[in-house]
Structure formats: structure tokens, C-alpha cells
Design a protein around this motif. Structure first.
Motif, PDB file in Angstrom:
ATOM      1  N   GLU A 157      31.933  15.595  14.431  1.00 49.98           N
ATOM      2  CA  GLU A 157      31.176  15.055  13.294  1.00 49.98           C
ATOM      3  C   GLU A 157      29.872  14.411  13.748  1.00 49.98           C
ATOM      4  OE1 GLU A 157      33.956  12.455  11.401  1.00 49.98           O
ATOM      5  OE2 GLU A 157      35.250  14.144  10.809  1.00 49.98           O
ATOM      6  N   TYR A 158      29.952  13.667  14.827  1.00 51.79           N
ATOM      7  CA  TYR A 158      28.781  12.952  15.338  1.00 51.79           C
ATOM      8  C   TYR A 158      27.724  13.946  15.828  1.00 51.79           C
ATOM      9  CZ  TYR A 158      26.309   9.566  18.345  1.00 51.79           C
ATOM     10  OH  TYR A 158      25.378   8.772  18.956  1.00 51.79           O
ATOM     11  N   GLY A 159      28.174  14.967  16.566  1.00 50.60           N
ATOM     12  CA  GLY A 159      27.261  15.978  17.084  1.00 50.60           C
ATOM     13  C   GLY A 159      26.574  16.723  15.957  1.00 50.60           C
ATOM     14  N   SER A 160      27.346  17.023  14.931  1.00 51.25           N
ATOM     15  CA  SER A 160      26.800  17.761  13.804  1.00 51.25           C
ATOM     16  C   SER A 160      25.780  16.911  13.034  1.00 51.25           C
ATOM     17  CB  SER A 160      27.971  18.198  12.923  1.00 51.25           C
ATOM     18  OG  SER A 160      27.501  18.792  11.777  1.00 51.25           O
ATOM     19  N   ALA A 161      26.091  15.627  12.857  1.00 53.96           N
ATOM     20  CA  ALA A 161      25.147  14.737  12.166  1.00 53.96           C
ATOM     21  C   ALA A 161      23.864  14.597  12.980  1.00 53.96           C
ATOM     22  CB  ALA A 161      25.784  13.363  11.950  1.00 53.96           C
ATOM     23  N   LYS A 162      24.033  14.489  14.307  1.00 56.68           N
ATOM     24  CA  LYS A 162      22.862  14.297  15.159  1.00 56.68           C
ATOM     25  C   LYS A 162      21.978  15.544  15.228  1.00 56.68           C
ATOM     26  CE  LYS A 162      22.502  10.848  18.524  1.00 56.68           C
ATOM     27  NZ  LYS A 162      22.562  10.399  19.906  1.00 56.68           N
ATOM     28  N   VAL A 163      22.595  16.720  15.264  1.00 56.01           N
ATOM     29  CA  VAL A 163      21.769  17.930  15.336  1.00 56.01           C
ATOM     30  C   VAL A 163      21.019  18.104  14.016  1.00 56.01           C
ATOM     31  CG1 VAL A 163      23.443  19.699  14.592  1.00 56.01           C
ATOM     32  CG2 VAL A 163      21.653  20.316  16.174  1.00 56.01           C
ATOM     33  N   ASN A 164      21.660  17.755  12.906  1.00 56.17           N
ATOM     34  CA  ASN A 164      20.954  17.843  11.621  1.00 56.17           C
ATOM     35  C   ASN A 164      19.731  16.930  11.615  1.00 56.17           C
ATOM     36  OD1 ASN A 164      22.755  19.702  10.624  1.00 56.17           O
ATOM     37  ND2 ASN A 164      24.059  18.163   9.658  1.00 56.17           N
ATOM     38  N   GLN A 165      19.922  15.751  12.206  1.00 48.39           N
ATOM     39  CA  GLN A 165      18.806  14.810  12.288  1.00 48.39           C
ATOM     40  C   GLN A 165      17.671  15.397  13.154  1.00 48.39           C
ATOM     41  OE1 GLN A 165      19.711  11.213  14.485  1.00 48.39           O
ATOM     42  NE2 GLN A 165      18.681   9.979  12.926  1.00 48.39           N
ATOM     43  N   ALA A 166      18.051  15.992  14.287  1.00 44.06           N
ATOM     44  CA  ALA A 166      17.048  16.584  15.172  1.00 44.06           C
ATOM     45  C   ALA A 166      16.278  17.699  14.454  1.00 44.06           C
ATOM     46  CB  ALA A 166      17.709  17.122  16.434  1.00 44.06           C
ATOM     47  N   LEU A 167      17.003  18.527  13.683  1.00 43.20           N
ATOM     48  CA  LEU A 167      16.359  19.643  12.989  1.00 43.20           C
ATOM     49  C   LEU A 167      15.422  19.122  11.895  1.00 43.20           C
ATOM     50  CD1 LEU A 167      19.433  22.086  12.755  1.00 43.20           C
ATOM     51  CD2 LEU A 167      17.526  22.192  14.376  1.00 43.20           C
ATOM     52  N   ASP A 168      15.863  18.070  11.186  1.00 38.82           N
ATOM     53  CA  ASP A 168      15.001  17.458  10.170  1.00 38.82           C
ATOM     54  C   ASP A 168      13.760  16.858  10.818  1.00 38.82           C
ATOM     55  OD1 ASP A 168      16.768  18.131   8.226  1.00 38.82           O
ATOM     56  OD2 ASP A 168      17.667  16.132   8.015  1.00 38.82           O
ATOM     57  N   PHE A 169      13.951  16.156  11.923  1.00 42.20           N
ATOM     58  CA  PHE A 169      12.817  15.538  12.619  1.00 42.20           C
ATOM     59  C   PHE A 169      11.842  16.597  13.121  1.00 42.20           C
ATOM     60  CE2 PHE A 169      15.029  11.348  14.071  1.00 42.20           C
ATOM     61  CZ  PHE A 169      14.934  10.879  12.772  1.00 42.20           C
ATOM     62  N   ALA A 170      12.383  17.726  13.551  1.00 43.48           N
ATOM     63  CA  ALA A 170      11.525  18.791  14.058  1.00 43.48           C
ATOM     64  C   ALA A 170      10.575  19.257  12.958  1.00 43.48           C
ATOM     65  CB  ALA A 170      12.371  19.947  14.571  1.00 43.48           C
ATOM     66  N   LYS A 171      11.074  19.250  11.708  1.00 42.16           N
ATOM     67  CA  LYS A 171      10.227  19.686  10.592  1.00 42.16           C
ATOM     68  C   LYS A 171       9.263  18.587  10.175  1.00 42.16           C
ATOM     69  CE  LYS A 171      13.855  22.480   8.614  1.00 42.16           C
ATOM     70  NZ  LYS A 171      15.025  22.132   7.830  1.00 42.16           N
ATOM     71  N   ALA A 172       9.697  17.329  10.293  1.00 38.18           N
ATOM     72  CA  ALA A 172       8.945  16.232   9.689  1.00 38.18           C
ATOM     73  C   ALA A 172       8.089  15.448  10.677  1.00 38.18           C
ATOM     74  CB  ALA A 172       9.906  15.292   8.975  1.00 38.18           C
ATOM     75  N   ASN A 173       8.680  14.643  11.522  1.00 36.82           N
ATOM     76  CA  ASN A 173       7.856  13.673  12.238  1.00 36.82           C
ATOM     77  C   ASN A 173       7.737  13.884  13.745  1.00 36.82           C
ATOM     78  OD1 ASN A 173      10.241  12.876  13.293  1.00 36.82           O
ATOM     79  ND2 ASN A 173      10.201  10.796  12.507  1.00 36.82           N
ATOM     80  N   GLY A 174       8.235  15.020  14.221  1.00 41.87           N
ATOM     81  CA  GLY A 174       7.992  15.310  15.627  1.00 41.87           C
ATOM     82  C   GLY A 174       8.969  14.704  16.617  1.00 41.87           C
ATOM     83  N   ARG A 175       9.961  13.941  16.127  1.00 44.24           N
ATOM     84  CA  ARG A 175      10.927  13.391  17.076  1.00 44.24           C
ATOM     85  C   ARG A 175      12.089  14.338  17.324  1.00 44.24           C
ATOM     86  NH1 ARG A 175      12.153   8.835  14.450  1.00 44.24           N
ATOM     87  NH2 ARG A 175      14.223   9.164  15.290  1.00 44.24           N
TER      88      ARG A 175
END
Ligand SMILES: [Zn+2]
Length: 390
Positions: free
Chosen positions: A263-281
Motif C-alpha cells: 500500500e505504501y509503495g503504491s501510494a508513493k509511486v502515485n505521488q511520484a507520477l503526479d509530481f512528475a507531471k506537476a512540480n518536478g519533484r
């Protein structure tokens, strides 16, 4: 298996100029429902014999042959072994290490390379936090460290209660008085357990916590946990300190942990993918991940389960390139080809304490090229650490 041992494996490099070779052997036991067939040891022997043949064919003899012979002997003894096993060997450089592992290694496999093959290991341990398992009742607390299925017990805390209220056998003042005393003692015990957990957390002894206790005791014990400790709690299982075996603790805590990692890995990868689209982190794709890695920006790497890609590596400066170029863009020296870039990325992640998640069937990661990374906060961006709901 300790962090230092894993780092030692990640840092190892066989001296190919002297014909040395890093042998990595992973043994995957049959799943429990197939245990009666006992195919696993036969498969393991075949895998090693095959490697012996191909080593002989390519003229790699000497020390590698000795290592393979030794692994063959070991493979024969693995019949009926319920746990996974890994061997890392290079007798040319006096190296031989064996480890018991959780039985989730995919398949039995042998690798002969210049570095140890750490992909199956990384899939198991990359995202494993330093974990404390506390098994608690009203007078006892046992503390364990759980890493890669290995359970190590620390010093227990015991506050034997005064004779329990029921033993007094009197109603009225005496009984009520005894009950209050027992309740008071349990409260002091829970407080002491909570203080110990807080102090060890602050000393970085553990990063995540699992509690085993009887359901009836949980609300009271939980109320004494420090907020910092509570935030690190990833789950709980029901257990009676007096009767639970170490095997049961390992199994139940392991289940809680595996679910949390997914669950944690999945939540974190979603965050990374969102950041990749939005703010560069966040970044996706091999080229960008390698750039971020080189810039020291990576906090967490995510790999699709079967991700693999060729790349080149500069043996001189260590530069990694997704383009299969002949000479290094950083220093101009001749590069060497890697059949799988993971062979270079995984040791880097281990050496630098970069969190690493291997994800199964994650559609969005798949669409993003099966490799992504979450970056650290940059100085030009907002403050604070990334906090994940746990
Ligand atoms: Zn270079």
C-alpha cells in the motif's frame, strides 16, 4: 542480513582482469501446496549444472569451477528447505556468503557477472523499514527486530503484577482495592513500554512499528503511545504474550508488513507520477531517472517488477547513460555495455540508502516506462519532509 552486509555485497566488484567472477545463486523453494513434490532441489541442481557447463564452454574454469561445485553440493542439500536461500561467492577474492531469505525470490537462478546480482534481493529488502515488533500484555512486553524474515529478540520488559484481584477471593473493600492496584500497575507498565518505544525510535533503532497484543488490551495500551510512535505504527495483530511462538510472531508481523509495503509503495509511486507531471519533484523514464540519480536528487526509486533495459556505464567515472554511446559524455573514456541497467542502479541505491520499491502490475508506472523516482525537496522548493499516511 544487516544493512552493512547488504552494502558489502553492493560494493563488491570482481577483478575481471584476473578472471574473477561474482557468482550469485538464489534458491526458490516450492510453494507450500506443492511441497510434497520436492522438485525444488532437482531444479536447483539442474540450474547449477547448466552454469557449470556454460562456464566450461566459455573457458572460465579455476576458481569459478570450485565455487560452482560448492554451490552444487549445497543445492543438493536444499531438498525440503521451506525458506529461500542466496549464496554470493567469488573464491578468487576469498568471498563466500550464504543467507536464509523469505521464500519469495521468483525462481531459482544463478548469475555469473562482474558484480553480485542483487535484483531479487532488492525486490525483497529495498522498501523494508527498520521494523520493531512489540508484543505486549498487562505485565510483559517482548521486543523484536524483524528484517527479511529474520526475527531477533531484544531485552524484554516485565512488571509482574501483584497477586491478581481475583486471587484475593474477597469482595468489597479488599477486592476493590486489589483491582485498583492491578489496574494502576498495568498502567505503569504500559507507560514504561511506551517510553521505551519512544526512546528507541528517537535513537533510530527502528522506523516502523507493529504491535501484537490481545484485542482487549489494545485501547488502553494505544492511549499511552506517544504521538510520534503512533504515527509510525503500521499495523497490529492479535496475540497472547504468554503463548505466542516466535514463528507465529514472524508470520503475523510479516503479513502486516507485506500489506503495508504494497500500500505504501503504491501510494508513493502515485505521488511520484503526479509530481512528475506537476512540480518536478518526480521523474519518469530511464533517462531522467539516471540524470536525477547522478545529481544526487533521488529519494525513492520505483521499478516495475520485470523492468530491465540496456544501458552503458563508464568504468572510469561511473556515468550511466540510457543512450548506448561508445564514449562517456562526462569524461570521454570508452563505455561498457550493461545488458540490464538495474545491475548498476540497485547497488547505487543500496550504497546511498535510496528507498527502492519493486511494484507488481502497476498500470500507471507501466505507462510511464516502468521506472520512476521521487526526488528530495530541493532548496528552491517548499519545506518539510514528505509525510505519507501510514
Ligand atoms: Zn566517464
Amino acid at each position: 542480513m544487516t544493512r552493512d552486509e547488504i552494502r558489502e555485497l553492493a560494493a563488491f566488484q570482481a577483478d575481471e582482469s584476473k578472471g574473477a567472477c561474482a557468482l550469485s545463486f538464489y534458491f526458490q523453494p516450492d510453494p507450500p501446496q506443492d511441497r510434497s513434490h520436492r522438485r525444488e532441489a532437482i531444479v536447483a541442481k539442474d540450474v547449477v549444472k547448466e552454469a557449470l557447463k556454460s562456464a566450461a564452454a566459455s573457458g572460465k574454469n579455476g576458481s569459478l569451477h570450485a565455487d560452482l561445485d560448492r554451490v552444487l553440493g549445497l543445492a543438493a542439500s536444499l531438498r525440503g528447505n521451506a525458506r529461500g536461500k542466496a549464496v554470493f561467492a567469488c573464491s578468487a577474492q576469498n568471498f563466500w556468503k550464504e543467507y536464509e531469505l523469505p521464500p519469495h525470490l521468483g525462481s531459482t537462478h544463478i548469475y555469473l557477472q562482474s558484480r553480485f546480482q542483487l535484483k531479487p534481493l532488492a525486490a525483497l529488502l529495498g522498501s523494508q523499514p527498520a521494523l520493531c515488533v512489540a508484543v505486549v500484555d498487562r505485565q510483559r512486553a517482548r521486543f523484536f527486530d524483524l528484517r527479511l524474515d529474520q526475527l531477533r529478540e531484544g531485552q524484554a520488559l516485565v512488571h509482574m503484577l501483584s497477586r491478581s484481584a481475583s486471587n484475593y477471593g474477597f469482595k468489597g473493600y479488599e477486592g476493590g482495592h486489589a483491582e485498583r492496584r492491578v489496574a494502576e500497575e498495568a498502567l505503569q507498565h504500559f507507560k514504561a513500554v511506551s517510553e521505551r518505544l519512544l526512546s528507541e525510535f528517537e535513537k533510530h533503532v527502528w522506523e516502523r512499528l507493529i504491535v501484537g497484543c490481545q484485542d482487549a488490551n489494545w485501547p488502553e495500551f494505544e492511549s499511552h503511545l506517544h504521538p510520534y510512535v503512533k504515527k509510525r505504527l503500521i499495523g497490529r495483530f492479535s496475540a497472547d504474550v504468554a503463548s505466542v511462538s516466535n514463528e507465529e510472531i514472524r508470520g503475523r508481523a510479516g503479513n502486516v508488513l507485506n500489506q503495508w509495503i504494497t500500500e505504501y509503495g503504491s501510494a508513493k509511486v502515485n505521488q511520484a507520477l503526479d509530481f512528475a507531471k506537476a512540480n518536478g519533484r518526480g521523474v519518469t523514464g530511464l533517462r531522467r531517472v539516471l540524470q536525477a540519480l547522478e545529481a544526487g536528487e533521488v529519494q525513492t526509486i520505483f521499478l516495475g517488477e520485470n523492468y530491465s533495459s540496456p544501458a552503458v556505464e563508464c568504468p572510469h567515472c561511473g556515468h550511466l547513460d540510457a543512450h548506448l554511446i561508445k564514449s562517456c559524455v562526462a569524461c570521454g573514456r570508452t563505455t561498457r555495455e550493461l545488458s540490464d541497467v538495474c545491475d548498476a542502479i540497485i547497488p547505487i541505491a543500496i550504497k546511498r540508502d535510496i528507498e527502492l520499491f519493486t511494484l507488481k502490475d502497476h498500470e500507471d508506472l507501466d505507462r510511464a516506462g516502468n521506472i520512476a523516482a521521487l526526488l528530495r525537496f530541493r532548496s528552491d522548493q517548499s519545506t518539510g519532509q514528505i509525510e505519507m499516511a501510514s
